[in-house]
Design a protein around this motif. Structure first.
Motif, PDB file in Angstrom:
ATOM      1  N   HIS A 340       0.840  -1.200   0.000  1.00 10.94           N
ATOM      2  CA  HIS A 340       0.000   0.000   0.000  1.00 10.94           C
ATOM      3  C   HIS A 340       0.877   1.253   0.000  1.00 10.94           C
ATOM      4  O   HIS A 340       0.662   2.181  -0.795  1.00 10.94           O
ATOM      5  CB  HIS A 340      -0.911  -0.019   1.227  1.00 10.94           C
ATOM      6  CG  HIS A 340      -1.857   1.146   1.297  1.00 10.94           C
ATOM      7  ND1 HIS A 340      -3.065   1.190   0.626  1.00 10.94           N
ATOM      8  CD2 HIS A 340      -1.766   2.328   1.966  1.00 10.94           C
ATOM      9  CE1 HIS A 340      -3.668   2.330   0.871  1.00 10.94           C
ATOM     10  NE2 HIS A 340      -2.904   3.044   1.688  1.00 10.94           N
ATOM     11  N   CYS A 341       1.879   1.279   0.878  1.00 14.77           N
ATOM     12  CA  CYS A 341       2.775   2.446   0.966  1.00 14.77           C
ATOM     13  C   CYS A 341       3.627   2.582  -0.300  1.00 14.77           C
ATOM     14  O   CYS A 341       3.813   3.694  -0.813  1.00 14.77           O
ATOM     15  CB  CYS A 341       3.680   2.314   2.185  1.00 14.77           C
ATOM     16  SG  CYS A 341       2.825   2.484   3.769  1.00 14.77           S
ATOM     17  N   LYS A 342       4.131   1.476  -0.796  1.00 10.90           N
ATOM     18  CA  LYS A 342       4.996   1.513  -1.971  1.00 10.90           C
ATOM     19  C   LYS A 342       4.233   1.983  -3.197  1.00 10.90           C
ATOM     20  O   LYS A 342       4.743   2.799  -3.990  1.00 10.90           O
ATOM     21  CB  LYS A 342       5.603   0.138  -2.223  1.00 10.90           C
ATOM     22  CG  LYS A 342       6.648   0.133  -3.353  1.00 10.90           C
ATOM     23  CD  LYS A 342       7.376  -1.182  -3.434  1.00 10.90           C
ATOM     24  CE  LYS A 342       8.417  -1.154  -4.551  1.00 10.90           C
ATOM     25  NZ  LYS A 342       9.474  -0.154  -4.327  1.00 10.90           N
ATOM     26  N   ASN A 343       3.021   1.509  -3.370  1.00  4.74           N
ATOM     27  CA  ASN A 343       2.235   1.875  -4.546  1.00  4.74           C
ATOM     28  C   ASN A 343       1.830   3.347  -4.548  1.00  4.74           C
ATOM     29  O   ASN A 343       1.524   3.901  -5.603  1.00  4.74           O
ATOM     30  CB  ASN A 343       0.983   1.003  -4.634  1.00  4.74           C
ATOM     31  CG  ASN A 343       1.310  -0.441  -4.974  1.00  4.74           C
ATOM     32  OD1 ASN A 343       2.361  -0.731  -5.546  1.00  4.74           O
ATOM     33  ND2 ASN A 343       0.426  -1.362  -4.590  1.00  4.74           N
ATOM     34  N   ARG A 344       1.810   3.972  -3.381  1.00  2.23           N
ATOM     35  CA  ARG A 344       1.391   5.371  -3.279  1.00  2.23           C
ATOM     36  C   ARG A 344       2.561   6.335  -3.109  1.00  2.23           C
ATOM     37  O   ARG A 344       2.366   7.556  -3.087  1.00  2.23           O
ATOM     38  CB  ARG A 344       0.413   5.525  -2.108  1.00  2.23           C
ATOM     39  CG  ARG A 344      -0.967   4.965  -2.434  1.00  2.23           C
ATOM     40  CD  ARG A 344      -1.771   4.627  -1.181  1.00  2.23           C
ATOM     41  NE  ARG A 344      -3.099   4.151  -1.550  1.00  2.23           N
ATOM     42  CZ  ARG A 344      -3.339   2.938  -2.071  1.00  2.23           C
ATOM     43  NH1 ARG A 344      -2.337   2.096  -2.264  1.00  2.23           N
ATOM     44  NH2 ARG A 344      -4.572   2.575  -2.379  1.00  2.23           N
ATOM     45  N   ALA A 345       3.753   5.808  -2.981  1.00  4.53           N
ATOM     46  CA  ALA A 345       4.913   6.640  -2.647  1.00  4.53           C
ATOM     47  C   ALA A 345       5.143   7.762  -3.650  1.00  4.53           C
ATOM     48  O   ALA A 345       5.164   8.954  -3.285  1.00  4.53           O
ATOM     49  CB  ALA A 345       6.161   5.768  -2.522  1.00  4.53           C
ATOM     50  N   SER A 346       5.328   7.436  -4.906  1.00  8.84           N
ATOM     51  CA  SER A 346       5.716   8.467  -5.885  1.00  8.84           C
ATOM     52  C   SER A 346       4.604   9.478  -6.122  1.00  8.84           C
ATOM     53  O   SER A 346       4.866  10.686  -6.199  1.00  8.84           O
ATOM     54  CB  SER A 346       6.154   7.822  -7.203  1.00  8.84           C
ATOM     55  OG  SER A 346       5.129   7.030  -7.738  1.00  8.84           O
ATOM     56  N   ASN A 347       3.362   9.030  -6.204  1.00  4.99           N
ATOM     57  CA  ASN A 347       2.252   9.972  -6.423  1.00  4.99           C
ATOM     58  C   ASN A 347       2.037  10.889  -5.231  1.00  4.99           C
ATOM     59  O   ASN A 347       1.548  12.010  -5.388  1.00  4.99           O
ATOM     60  CB  ASN A 347       0.961   9.209  -6.721  1.00  4.99           C
ATOM     61  CG  ASN A 347       0.964   8.590  -8.105  1.00  4.99           C
ATOM     62  OD1 ASN A 347       1.706   9.017  -8.985  1.00  4.99           O
ATOM     63  ND2 ASN A 347       0.138   7.575  -8.306  1.00  4.99           N
TER      64      ASN A 347
END
Length: 369
Positions: A340-347
């Motif tokens: 969850h954190c990784k998928n939202r990191a860049s955005n």
């Protein structure tokens, strides 16, 4: 290219050495040049590790040649003043730490007189946060065109709290092109699974010992997980000696400073920040921008203006070894939370991109009277 009325701008910094503040100076030269301004960069120490745009006036070369006696220092100041007079700048954007009243008075009255001044505050530990000569420093800051804070904490709790209403926040920026760094996907540690911490190794500020203790407490090393500490500094050898006495010593690896940390960041499981204080930590921004979650202590200032707890990383409220160890274990063991954190990191850091931050600088300069 963004379009605005062209101004002649002098950016002043100690150097372009190895820190996050220095990287932000580098980024600012590129942003202002890209907008269309004529940019000059003045550095006082001859250390250049980051790229820059515009014209460089390196006073550090004179310092290297002639030493740092009072006489040679006065000669450098005269060269600096002559340069400012000849160039006729519209703005000075000064990134130096401000910790000596008489030095700042000299800069204001002799070097910078008759030029619009913008001071950038990079740290939450500033002289304005103490009572030492506070009222005199405030007079200097009030005379500036504007004071730029790199976090809302610095703006509200340090600048405006001392009556400096000529203050606003402009965050440091990241460049989306970092993800395109050469060979970023190649793991510099081969196939090792590791946690990363990086920066200048000065333990009084960065508190790497706390991180090492937390890593030891987590026992993640028993699962063949490594802690990588990337960087150089005066406390590096002492930390190495400290690590040698620990059972997990084989799983704590030290690597030297590099101007391109992104392969280390990109291939890490997550990045940590355990500083005692910051301004707006580029470590967090750099890591999230390439899609890597963060675990950070909720220090002053910056982390809680970038990290959204359990959305792009974890914020640990107290400097407690057990709590930080639990956070590291959690981000390893809870696969759902990690993804969850990784998928939202860049955005999650899009508002800090170089394009968006450029617009803030564009508006500030465009509306200057």
């Amino acid at each position: 290219m963004l379009k605005t009325d062209k101004k002649k701008i002098c950016i002043v910094a100690i150097s372009l050495s190895k820190g996050g503040a220095e990287r932000s100076v580098s980024m600012l030269t590129h942003m202002l040049s890209r907008i269309g301004h004529e940019v000059h960069l003045v550095i006082l120490v001859n250390q250049i590790y980051y790229s820059y745009s515009g014209n460089l006036f390196n006073l550090g070369i004179s310092k290297d040649i002639n030493g740092d006696t009072i006489f040679s220092r006065l000669k450098r100041f005269k060269k600096f003043r002559d340069y400012l007079k000849v160039q006729e700048f519209d703005f000075i954007i000064d990134h130096r730490p401000k910790n000596n009243y008489y030095r700042e008075l000299f800069y204001q009255k002799y070097l910078y007189r008759d030029i619009k001044k913008i001071y950038v505050l990079h740290s939450s530990k500033q002289v304005l946060n103490t009572k030492d000569s506070l009222h005199r420093f405030i007079k200097i800051y009030k005379s500036n065109y504007v004071n730029i804070a790199v976090s809302n904490y610095i703006k509200n709790e340090i600048l405006k709290a001392n009556g400096l209403d000529n203050s606003l926040t402009i965050y440091n920026a990241y460049d989306p092109k970092w993800i395109d760094s050469d060979k970023i996907s190649e793991n510099p540690l081969n196939d090792k699974n590791y946690i990363l911490s990086y920066g200048r190794i000065e333990d009084e500020i960065k508190d790497f010992r706390f991180l090492i203790d937390s890593f030891f407490k987590s026992k993640l090393w028993e699962k063949n997980i490594f802690l990588v500490i990337l960087g150089d500094g005066k406390d590096k050898e002492e930390l190495k000696v400290y690590v040698e006495q620990l059972k997990c010593s084989d799983f704590i690896l030290f690597y030297p400073y590099t101007t391109n940390p992104f392969p280390y960041i990109y291939n890490s499981k997550f990045v940590t920040l355990t500083s005692r204080y910051e301004g707006f930590p580029m470590v967090i921004l750099e890591s999230l921008s390439v899609g890597v979650p963060i675990i950070s202590l909720d220090i002053k200032s910056g982390p809680n203006e970038i990290i959204i707890h359990k959305e792009n990383g974890l914020l640990v409220p107290n400097r407690n070894v057990d709590d930080f160890a639990k956070a590291m274990i959690s981000l390893f063991q809870d696969e759902k939370l990690y993804n969850h954190c990784k998928n939202r990191a860049s955005n999650s850091v899009e508002k800090f991109s170089i394009n968006n931050i450029s617009r803030h600088w564009e508006q500030l300069i465009k509306h200057a009277q």
